[in-house]
Write a protein that holds these residues in place. Structure first.
Motif, PDB file in Angstrom:
ATOM      1  N   ALA A 103     -47.253 -30.764  -5.609  1.00 50.83           N
ATOM      2  CA  ALA A 103     -46.250 -31.421  -6.446  1.00 50.83           C
ATOM      3  C   ALA A 103     -45.736 -32.702  -5.800  1.00 50.83           C
ATOM      4  CB  ALA A 103     -45.088 -30.463  -6.698  1.00 50.83           C
ATOM      5  N   ALA A 104     -45.195 -33.574  -6.648  1.00 49.80           N
ATOM      6  CA  ALA A 104     -44.658 -34.850  -6.164  1.00 49.80           C
ATOM      7  C   ALA A 104     -43.590 -34.639  -5.105  1.00 49.80           C
ATOM      8  CB  ALA A 104     -44.092 -35.649  -7.338  1.00 49.80           C
ATOM      9  N   SER A 105     -42.798 -33.580  -5.244  1.00 51.53           N
ATOM     10  CA  SER A 105     -41.736 -33.333  -4.263  1.00 51.53           C
ATOM     11  C   SER A 105     -42.306 -33.049  -2.879  1.00 51.53           C
ATOM     12  CB  SER A 105     -40.856 -32.169  -4.717  1.00 51.53           C
ATOM     13  OG  SER A 105     -41.624 -30.980  -4.844  1.00 51.53           O
ATOM     14  N   ILE A 106     -43.482 -32.403  -2.831  1.00 48.34           N
ATOM     15  CA  ILE A 106     -44.115 -32.119  -1.542  1.00 48.34           C
ATOM     16  C   ILE A 106     -44.652 -33.403  -0.931  1.00 48.34           C
ATOM     17  CG2 ILE A 106     -45.890 -30.802  -0.346  1.00 48.34           C
ATOM     18  CD1 ILE A 106     -43.562 -29.208  -1.593  1.00 48.34           C
ATOM     19  N   LYS A 107     -45.323 -34.211  -1.732  1.00 50.96           N
ATOM     20  CA  LYS A 107     -45.807 -35.504  -1.241  1.00 50.96           C
ATOM     21  C   LYS A 107     -44.648 -36.336  -0.698  1.00 50.96           C
ATOM     22  CE  LYS A 107     -49.793 -36.094  -4.374  1.00 50.96           C
ATOM     23  NZ  LYS A 107     -50.831 -36.525  -3.414  1.00 50.96           N
ATOM     24  N   ALA A 108     -43.563 -36.378  -1.465  1.00 54.34           N
ATOM     25  CA  ALA A 108     -42.413 -37.185  -1.055  1.00 54.34           C
ATOM     26  C   ALA A 108     -41.804 -36.660   0.238  1.00 54.34           C
ATOM     27  CB  ALA A 108     -41.367 -37.200  -2.169  1.00 54.34           C
ATOM     28  N   GLY A 109     -41.713 -35.341   0.368  1.00 58.26           N
ATOM     29  CA  GLY A 109     -41.159 -34.770   1.593  1.00 58.26           C
ATOM     30  C   GLY A 109     -42.009 -35.079   2.812  1.00 58.26           C
ATOM     31  N   LEU A 131     -40.737 -44.812   2.723  1.00 64.14           N
ATOM     32  CA  LEU A 131     -39.656 -44.160   1.977  1.00 64.14           C
ATOM     33  C   LEU A 131     -39.552 -44.697   0.555  1.00 64.14           C
ATOM     34  CD1 LEU A 131     -37.139 -44.009   4.901  1.00 64.14           C
ATOM     35  CD2 LEU A 131     -37.900 -42.025   3.580  1.00 64.14           C
ATOM     36  N   THR A 132     -39.823 -45.965   0.372  1.00 66.08           N
ATOM     37  CA  THR A 132     -39.817 -46.519  -0.983  1.00 66.08           C
ATOM     38  C   THR A 132     -40.904 -45.863  -1.828  1.00 66.08           C
ATOM     39  OG1 THR A 132     -38.893 -48.621  -0.227  1.00 66.08           O
ATOM     40  CG2 THR A 132     -40.062 -48.640  -2.330  1.00 66.08           C
ATOM     41  N   THR A 133     -42.066 -45.624  -1.218  1.00 67.02           N
ATOM     42  CA  THR A 133     -43.130 -44.898  -1.917  1.00 67.02           C
ATOM     43  C   THR A 133     -42.681 -43.483  -2.258  1.00 67.02           C
ATOM     44  OG1 THR A 133     -44.839 -46.183  -0.782  1.00 67.02           O
ATOM     45  CG2 THR A 133     -45.511 -44.078  -1.744  1.00 67.02           C
ATOM     46  N   ALA A 134     -42.036 -42.819  -1.308  1.00 69.20           N
ATOM     47  CA  ALA A 134     -41.555 -41.455  -1.548  1.00 69.20           C
ATOM     48  C   ALA A 134     -40.529 -41.421  -2.674  1.00 69.20           C
ATOM     49  CB  ALA A 134     -40.956 -40.885  -0.265  1.00 69.20           C
ATOM     50  N   LEU A 135     -39.665 -42.419  -2.718  1.00 68.03           N
ATOM     51  CA  LEU A 135     -38.622 -42.447  -3.739  1.00 68.03           C
ATOM     52  C   LEU A 135     -39.174 -42.766  -5.125  1.00 68.03           C
ATOM     53  CD1 LEU A 135     -35.808 -44.045  -1.608  1.00 68.03           C
ATOM     54  CD2 LEU A 135     -35.612 -41.884  -2.874  1.00 68.03           C
ATOM     55  N   ARG A 136     -40.331 -43.373  -5.190  1.00 66.35           N
ATOM     56  CA  ARG A 136     -40.974 -43.538  -6.501  1.00 66.35           C
ATOM     57  C   ARG A 136     -41.418 -42.187  -7.051  1.00 66.35           C
ATOM     58  NH1 ARG A 136     -44.048 -48.015  -3.991  1.00 66.35           N
ATOM     59  NH2 ARG A 136     -42.910 -49.958  -4.395  1.00 66.35           N
ATOM     60  N   LEU A 137     -41.743 -41.265  -6.148  1.00 71.10           N
ATOM     61  CA  LEU A 137     -42.160 -39.923  -6.563  1.00 71.10           C
ATOM     62  C   LEU A 137     -40.962 -39.050  -6.920  1.00 71.10           C
ATOM     63  CD1 LEU A 137     -44.837 -39.342  -3.770  1.00 71.10           C
ATOM     64  CD2 LEU A 137     -45.296 -39.783  -6.190  1.00 71.10           C
ATOM     65  N   THR A 138     -39.882 -39.175  -6.154  1.00 76.94           N
ATOM     66  CA  THR A 138     -38.669 -38.373  -6.383  1.00 76.94           C
ATOM     67  C   THR A 138     -37.460 -39.295  -6.255  1.00 76.94           C
ATOM     68  OG1 THR A 138     -38.665 -37.743  -4.040  1.00 76.94           O
ATOM     69  CG2 THR A 138     -39.677 -36.190  -5.590  1.00 76.94           C
ATOM     70  N   PRO A 139     -37.125 -40.016  -7.316  1.00 81.00           N
ATOM     71  CA  PRO A 139     -36.113 -41.081  -7.224  1.00 81.00           C
ATOM     72  C   PRO A 139     -34.714 -40.609  -6.840  1.00 81.00           C
ATOM     73  CG  PRO A 139     -37.415 -41.283  -9.234  1.00 81.00           C
ATOM     74  CD  PRO A 139     -37.753 -39.961  -8.643  1.00 81.00           C
ATOM     75  N   ASP A 140     -34.389 -39.370  -7.098  1.00 79.77           N
ATOM     76  CA  ASP A 140     -33.021 -38.905  -6.880  1.00 79.77           C
ATOM     77  C   ASP A 140     -32.912 -37.935  -5.710  1.00 79.77           C
ATOM     78  OD1 ASP A 140     -32.087 -40.427  -9.003  1.00 79.77           O
ATOM     79  OD2 ASP A 140     -32.503 -38.853 -10.462  1.00 79.77           O
ATOM     80  N   GLN A 141     -33.759 -38.105  -4.703  1.00 80.70           N
ATOM     81  CA  GLN A 141     -33.723 -37.229  -3.534  1.00 80.70           C
ATOM     82  C   GLN A 141     -32.773 -37.838  -2.494  1.00 80.70           C
ATOM     83  OE1 GLN A 141     -34.168 -35.967  -0.539  1.00 80.70           O
ATOM     84  NE2 GLN A 141     -34.404 -33.905  -1.310  1.00 80.70           N
ATOM     85  N   PRO A 142     -31.580 -37.251  -2.309  1.00 83.87           N
ATOM     86  CA  PRO A 142     -30.587 -37.897  -1.439  1.00 83.87           C
ATOM     87  C   PRO A 142     -31.016 -38.022   0.012  1.00 83.87           C
ATOM     88  CG  PRO A 142     -29.821 -35.737  -2.182  1.00 83.87           C
ATOM     89  CD  PRO A 142     -31.044 -36.047  -2.974  1.00 83.87           C
ATOM     90  N   ASP A 143     -31.763 -37.046   0.548  1.00 83.70           N
ATOM     91  CA  ASP A 143     -32.202 -37.153   1.944  1.00 83.70           C
ATOM     92  C   ASP A 143     -33.073 -38.388   2.154  1.00 83.70           C
ATOM     93  OD1 ASP A 143     -30.864 -34.908   2.756  1.00 83.70           O
ATOM     94  OD2 ASP A 143     -32.616 -33.589   2.719  1.00 83.70           O
TER      95      ASP A 143
END
Length: 261
Positions: A103-109, A131-143
């Protein structure tokens, strides 16, 4: 007057969504490797990486060759971080994020972990890009927003750091880390009252938060309250003696004592 402490490098932390999902992945290994309890192996490997990283690294490589998959690869990288091989760890984590079909959340993590390693390696520009790439996958991840704020602050882009921290606080309601880091950025932008307010929020959430205590000491010294600054910095040394925050507090105390002579 010299204030040593600015933005404090954060410890390498494991995003919960990555750790929990990799345990699930470990449970789903092929039948040929079912004699290994992969979920337990992952938990044990991560724990070992914190106390005996050389041993954990070798164990993770052996486990990977026995079918440990992505969970084993993640432990290899975690061990490399503990061994201060930050660039190698970051490169492996980025590659793992690219390979995984999860899932996108795993890639982003995983990308978030890679970025933390780049920060520890002194590469804030690379960390921000990841991190910008990660935030494209999960835009609202506060960490991830807090981590990118750290990268931006390390590049002295405090205004952009505050934008990320504002967003993280709006989404999550605020954490001690987010408020403490925002206070530091506000001090650099000569907003001491806003910084003091955020330090208060951070300490209300965590009375002994090292970075918040460090920052309050900085702000107190700016205001001429050397007794209060000393008290805060001594508290940092007491509650978090072997951390970057303690190193900064110690340097600040030494600077203050030198200036008194």
């Amino acid at each position: 007057m010299t204030l040593i402490a600015d933005c404090i490098p954060m410890p390498f932390r494991h995003h919960a969504v990555v750790a929990s999902t990799l345990i699930v992945l470990a449970l789903a290994q092929p039948a040929a490797t079912t004699e290994i309890d992969h979920a337990k192996q992952y938990r044990d490997c991560i724990a070992l990486s914190k106390i005996a990283p050389n041993e954990a690294f070798g164990s993770a490589l052996a486990w990977r060759d026995l079918g440990g998959g992505e969970a084993a690869e993640h432990c290899v990288a975690a061990s490399l971080v503990a061994l201060e091989q930050f660039a190698e760890a970051a490169t492996r984590l980025e590659a793992l994020a690219q390979r995984t079909r999860r899932a996108a959340s795993i890639k982003a993590g995983l990308l978030g972990h890679a970025a933390q390693a780049w920060l520890l390696d002194g590469k804030p520009e690379r960390a921000e890009t990841v991190l910008t790439t990660a935030l494209r996958l999960t835009p609202d991840q506060p960490d991830l927003l807090v981590d990118r704020a750290q990268a931006r602050a390390d590049r002295n882009d405090y205004a952009s750091a505050i934008e990320d921290l504002n967003r993280a606080i709006d989404i999550h309601g605020g954490s001690a880390d987010a408020f403490a880091f925002r206070a530091t950025a506000q001090r650099h932008l000569e907003q001491p009252e806003a910084a003091l307010r955020d330090v208060g929020y951070a300490l209300a959430l965590d009375l002994l938060h090292p970075e918040a205590l460090l920052e309050r000491g900085n702000l107190r010294r700016i205001k001429g309250d050397e007794r209060g600054a000393r008290k805060d910095w001594m508290m940092v040394l007491s509650v978090a003696p072997n951390t970057p925050a303690a190193d900064a507090a110690r340097a600040n105390l030494e600077d203050m004592d030198v200036n008194k002579q």
